[in-house]
Design an enzyme around this catalytic site. Structure first.
Site, mmCIF file in Angstrom:
data_model
loop_
_atom_site.group_PDB
_atom_site.id
_atom_site.type_symbol
_atom_site.label_atom_id
_atom_site.label_comp_id
_atom_site.label_asym_id
_atom_site.label_seq_id
_atom_site.Cartn_x
_atom_site.Cartn_y
_atom_site.Cartn_z
ATOM 1 N N ARG A 1 0.845 -1.183 0.000
ATOM 2 C CA ARG A 1 0.000 0.000 0.000
ATOM 3 C C ARG A 1 0.886 1.240 0.000
ATOM 4 N NH1 ARG A 1 -3.425 -2.876 -1.503
ATOM 5 N NH2 ARG A 1 -5.420 -3.387 -0.535
ATOM 6 N N HIS B 1 -1.016 -0.081 -9.600
ATOM 7 C CA HIS B 1 -1.720 -0.996 -8.681
ATOM 8 C C HIS B 1 -2.225 -2.243 -9.421
ATOM 9 C CE1 HIS B 1 -4.112 -1.269 -4.687
ATOM 10 N NE2 HIS B 1 -3.872 -2.485 -5.171
HETATM 11 P P1 NDP Z 1 -1.581 -11.669 5.327
HETATM 12 O O1 NDP Z 1 -2.501 -11.160 6.374
HETATM 13 O O2 NDP Z 1 -1.700 -13.096 4.909
HETATM 14 O O3 NDP Z 1 -0.064 -11.447 5.799
HETATM 15 C C1 NDP Z 1 0.351 -10.268 6.410
HETATM 16 C C2 NDP Z 1 1.789 -10.417 6.869
HETATM 17 O O4 NDP Z 1 2.226 -9.146 7.359
HETATM 18 C C3 NDP Z 1 1.956 -11.424 8.007
HETATM 19 O O5 NDP Z 1 3.162 -12.125 7.860
HETATM 20 C C4 NDP Z 1 2.019 -10.516 9.237
HETATM 21 O O6 NDP Z 1 2.748 -11.046 10.311
HETATM 22 C C5 NDP Z 1 2.755 -9.311 8.672
HETATM 23 N N1 NDP Z 1 2.490 -8.127 9.501
HETATM 24 C C6 NDP Z 1 1.316 -7.511 9.731
HETATM 25 N N2 NDP Z 1 1.476 -6.482 10.590
HETATM 26 C C7 NDP Z 1 2.789 -6.459 10.903
HETATM 27 C C8 NDP Z 1 3.579 -5.643 11.762
HETATM 28 N N3 NDP Z 1 3.051 -4.645 12.479
HETATM 29 N N4 NDP Z 1 4.892 -5.919 11.847
HETATM 30 C C9 NDP Z 1 5.456 -6.933 11.158
HETATM 31 N N5 NDP Z 1 4.760 -7.756 10.335
HETATM 32 C C10 NDP Z 1 3.439 -7.517 10.206
HETATM 33 O O7 NDP Z 1 -1.733 -10.715 4.072
HETATM 34 P P2 NDP Z 1 -1.477 -11.039 2.524
HETATM 35 O O8 NDP Z 1 -0.151 -11.665 2.377
HETATM 36 O O9 NDP Z 1 -2.644 -11.757 1.967
HETATM 37 O O10 NDP Z 1 -1.505 -9.563 1.901
HETATM 38 C C11 NDP Z 1 -0.605 -8.565 2.317
HETATM 39 C C12 NDP Z 1 -0.975 -7.207 1.751
HETATM 40 O O11 NDP Z 1 -0.639 -7.137 0.373
HETATM 41 C C13 NDP Z 1 -2.452 -6.838 1.787
HETATM 42 O O12 NDP Z 1 -2.838 -6.401 3.063
HETATM 43 C C14 NDP Z 1 -2.550 -5.748 0.739
HETATM 44 O O13 NDP Z 1 -2.396 -4.482 1.316
HETATM 45 C C15 NDP Z 1 -1.368 -6.038 -0.183
HETATM 46 N N6 NDP Z 1 -1.828 -6.386 -1.529
HETATM 47 C C16 NDP Z 1 -1.475 -5.590 -2.593
HETATM 48 C C17 NDP Z 1 -1.884 -5.920 -3.858
HETATM 49 C C18 NDP Z 1 -1.472 -5.101 -5.036
HETATM 50 O O14 NDP Z 1 -1.944 -5.341 -6.140
HETATM 51 N N7 NDP Z 1 -0.575 -4.151 -4.889
HETATM 52 C C19 NDP Z 1 -2.697 -7.107 -4.127
HETATM 53 C C20 NDP Z 1 -2.998 -7.869 -2.947
HETATM 54 C C21 NDP Z 1 -2.573 -7.511 -1.704
HETATM 55 P P3 NDP Z 1 2.035 -12.031 11.384
HETATM 56 O O15 NDP Z 1 1.625 -13.253 10.622
HETATM 57 O O16 NDP Z 1 3.123 -12.298 12.346
HETATM 58 O O17 NDP Z 1 0.852 -11.326 11.941
HETATM 59 C C1 OXD Z 2 -5.810 -6.271 -2.795
HETATM 60 C C2 OXD Z 2 -5.395 -5.356 -3.832
HETATM 61 O O1 OXD Z 2 -5.686 -5.922 -1.628
HETATM 62 O O2 OXD Z 2 -5.767 -5.587 -5.002
HETATM 63 O O3 OXD Z 2 -6.281 -7.365 -3.137
HETATM 64 O O4 OXD Z 2 -4.673 -4.401 -3.593
#
Ligand code: NDP
Ligand code: OXD
Length: 303
Positions: A218, A266
């Protein structure tokens, strides 16, 4: 549901479950007849209009836009999108841009403009240190595929993780050591109050000289001015950015024309109804059967 992809979702869901009556916002009929809401980038305030809704299915992985809606109905399950199509597309993006920097493509591009034939060397993949911010659904898949290429992969998370082959760091105490060993930083974190602005001057200064940044998560993760300053000073060699504070990225934003920045609109990970609809239907069936659906959003954590 609300989406320009609605016709495809309707076709897929009603083929799999003909009893579904599918209404597309704003033509939702009587709000009290709606049982399940499928949404993405909804109009804040709208989701509270459906008194009998049993769940919200968010058609994206990141729920930051959803959880900041003060009128979000918090008493019903909120299910985020976890889908193989989205995961694979994000991994493609990570691999594409990691390889671009690993193989020194920006430098070859610059040499080409001078018709300069120079065979720059690059390290073995096993000596290239990749650092993933986040090792959730998307980070884990990217990590596993980077390992197939033999990269030296580390990840930083909130809680401890153990994924074979990945060096794990977590929490505040793990952040600095993680940064110090990272040459290619890839952000795939959710946007929460804790992760907002995480790619800032201090973070960038802790990366080794010549490191690069890929932000596929993001725009709010990056402090834009700090990134530009780190690129201009030469400490950071390049950045690939898919997401921005304001989207579409305004035409006057300096990222567009910065020589060390690549902008993508994006598109890092995309939601494909073709692969995602089955999971959404499975979630509806679980809820209808009184079972908890998979991929529930934890509103306390914000992701
Ligand atoms: P998940 O919830 O599966 O994974 C999130 C990860 O981030 C976990 O490993 C978590 O750790 C870690 N995390 C969260 N908060 C913290 C913190 N404060 N400090 C350290 N680590 C942290 O999410 P996804 O993998 O499914 O997706 C991740 C993000 O990717 C989405 O939230 C979205 O914003 C972005 N995204 C972007 C897209 C794009 O097209 N640009 C498309 C899809 C997603 P823990 O497990 O230890 O909690
Ligand atoms: C998502 C994205 O969060 O598309 O899936 O950014």
């Amino acid at each position: 549901m609300m989406s320009e992809d609605a016709p495809q979702w309707r076709a897929l869901l009603t083929r799999m479950e003909p009893k579904i009556e599918f209404r597309v916002w704003p033509e939702v009929g009587k709000p009290e007849e709606i049982e399940f809401i499928l949404a993405w980038k909804h109009k804040p305030g709208d989701l509270q209009r459906y008194p009998k809704a049993k769940a919200i299915f968010w058609l994206g992985a990141g729920v930051d836009h959803l959880v900041k809606d003060p009128d979000l109905p918090r008493h019903i399950p909120i299910v985020r999108l976890v889908d193989d199509g989205l995961t694979s597309s994000m991994t493609e993006y990570v691999l594409q841009h990691v390889l671009h920097y690993h193989r020194r493509q920006p430098e070859f591009d610059a040499l080409q403009t001078h018709r300069d034939w120079k065979q720059l060397v690059y390290p073995l993949a096993r000596n290239r240190k990749i650092g993933l911010l986040g090792l959730g659904v998307l980070g884990s898949d990217a990590a596993q595929k980077l390992l197939v290429f033999d990269f030296d992969v580390a990840a930083w998370t909130r809680t401890p993780k153990s994924l074979p082959g990945v060096t794990s760091f977590h929490g505040e105490s793990g952040f600095l050591p993680f940064l110090k060993r990272t040459e290619i930083l890839v952000c795939i974190l959710p946007l929460t109050p804790e992760t907002t602005g995480i790619i800032n001057a201090r973070t960038l200064a802790a990366l080794p000289e010549g490191a690069v940044v890929i932000n596929a998560a993001r725009g709010g993760h990056v402090v834009d001015d700090d990134l530009i300053a780190a690129l201009d000073s030469g400490h950071i060699a390049g950045a690939t950015l898919d997401v921005f504070h304001e989207e579409p990225l305004p035409p006057e934003h300096p990222f567009w024309s910065h020589p060390k920045i690549r902008v993508t609109p994006h598109v890092a990970g995309q939601t494909f109804a073709e692969t995602a609809a089955e999971g959404v239907l499975a979630g509806m069936r679980s809820i209808a059967a009184g079972q908890p659906p998979k991929n529930l959003v934890d509103l306390a954590k914000g992701y």
